[in-house]
Design an enzyme around this catalytic site. Structure first.
Site, PDB file in Angstrom:
ATOM      1  CB  SER A 183      -2.114  -8.720   2.348  1.00 16.85           C
ATOM      2  OG  SER A 183      -0.736  -8.627   2.608  1.00 16.85           O
ATOM      3  CG  ASN A 230      -8.019  -5.637  -3.086  1.00 16.81           C
ATOM      4  OD1 ASN A 230      -8.244  -6.139  -4.187  1.00 16.81           O
ATOM      5  ND2 ASN A 230      -6.960  -4.882  -2.863  1.00 16.81           N
ATOM      6  NE  ARG A 234     -11.854   7.243  -9.226  1.00 19.64           N
ATOM      7  CZ  ARG A 234     -10.753   7.710  -8.650  1.00 19.64           C
ATOM      8  NH1 ARG A 234     -10.776   8.045  -7.378  1.00 19.64           N
ATOM      9  NH2 ARG A 234      -9.653   7.873  -9.344  1.00 19.64           N
ATOM     10  CB  SER A 268      -5.285 -16.579 -12.055  1.00 16.45           C
ATOM     11  OG  SER A 268      -4.731 -15.552 -11.265  1.00 16.45           O
ATOM     12  CB  ILE A 322      -8.763   4.119  -7.579  1.00 17.08           C
ATOM     13  CG1 ILE A 322      -7.316   3.616  -7.708  1.00 17.08           C
ATOM     14  CG2 ILE A 322      -8.969   4.813  -6.239  1.00 17.08           C
ATOM     15  CD1 ILE A 322      -6.270   4.697  -7.626  1.00 17.08           C
ATOM     16  CG  LEU A 323     -13.564   0.455  -6.200  1.00 20.25           C
ATOM     17  CD1 LEU A 323     -13.656  -0.792  -5.349  1.00 20.25           C
ATOM     18  CD2 LEU A 323     -14.668   0.476  -7.246  1.00 20.25           C
ATOM     19  CG  LEU A 333      -4.654   2.291  -3.176  1.00 23.16           C
ATOM     20  CD1 LEU A 333      -5.819   1.681  -3.945  1.00 23.16           C
ATOM     21  CD2 LEU A 333      -3.758   3.065  -4.114  1.00 23.16           C
ATOM     22  CG  ASP A 334      -3.525  -1.477  -2.227  1.00 24.13           C
ATOM     23  OD1 ASP A 334      -4.552  -2.092  -2.571  1.00 24.13           O
ATOM     24  OD2 ASP A 334      -2.667  -1.084  -3.028  1.00 24.13           O
ATOM     25  CG  HIS A 385      -1.746  -5.236  -2.395  1.00 19.92           C
ATOM     26  ND1 HIS A 385      -1.960  -4.448  -3.504  1.00 19.92           N
ATOM     27  CD2 HIS A 385      -0.503  -4.928  -1.949  1.00 19.92           C
ATOM     28  CE1 HIS A 385      -0.887  -3.690  -3.709  1.00 19.92           C
ATOM     29  NE2 HIS A 385       0.007  -3.964  -2.772  1.00 19.92           N
TER      30      HIS A 385
END
Length: 216
Positions: A139, A110, A68, A16, A95-96, A147-148, A112
């Site tokens: 955000s 990104n 990964r 979306s 998760i990169l 992360l985030d 969030h």
């Protein structure tokens, strides 16, 4: 007129936010151009949205790789084949690795569904309700190895209503995501948004720790 800014979008689901980006980049004066959409899931509906808009798509199944690092290395190679100026995570549920994030330092965004630094990770709407928060939102941030946790670019702040459920809150937050993500991508494409050594810059000015705040 700005030079075209090529964008690659990574997603795992319905897309979306991708649709909001497609709609905004089809406005004639937007220099952002989505070159490709890449998913780690062949069944992601976001791929169909891209195909409907005439955008190249690719699938890279993480299950086909040993770990990964191997997946991320292949993903970097695939992304770089499109030579993007910006990589946009739009519901990419992986998760990169640090190597991946460093490779795209300053050109990886990104979104969030919380007012970061609150509620990193999952179930953000439920957690905001359980905490009794008066405000919630979403955000856009530059991605770093935390992360985030990267520098914030823009946040949309909405009131939490008494009768809100996680579902109703998610719906209202989604609507704001579809406003602020295209805005941040456009700022980047126009050369207005960048990542400096101390955080995000808009028009050469350091953004506040909370980013640019929007209260719809």
């Amino acid at each position: 007129m700005h030079a075209t800014c090529d964008v690659v979008v990574l997603l795992s689901g319905t897309g979306s936010n991708l649709q909001a980006l497609i709609d905004s980049t089809q406005a004639g004066d937007n220099p952002a151009r989505i070159r490709a959409v890449i998913s780690n899931r062949a069944d992601a509906y976001g791929l169909q949205r891209a195909q409907d808009a005439g955008i190249a798509t690719a699938v890279l199944d993480h299950k086909a790789f040993e770990g990964r690092e191997a997946f991320d290395a292949a993903l970097v190679e695939l992304i770089d084949s499109f030579s993007p100026s910006l990589v946009v995570l739009a519901g990419f549920m992986r998760i990169l690795s640090g190597d991946f994030v460093r490779h795209y330092q300053g050109r990886l965004l990104n979104i969030h569904p919380s007012l970061l630094p609150k509620y990193k990770g999952l179930h953000t709407h439920q957690r905001a309700l359980e905490a009794g928060d008066a405000e919630h939102g979403c955000s856009v941030h530059f991605v770093t190895e935390e992360l985030d946790g990267g520098p914030l670019v823009v946040q949309a702040v909405i009131p939490v209503e008494l009768e809100d459920t996680p579902a109703s809150l998610a719906q209202r937050v989604h609507a704001q995501e579809h406003q602020i993500y295209p805005l941040a991508v456009r700022w980047f494409a126009e050369g207005r948004l960048s990542l400096g050594p101390l955080g995000a810059l808009l028009d050469g000015q350091a953004l506040a720790a909370s980013g640019h705040l929007i209260r719809p």
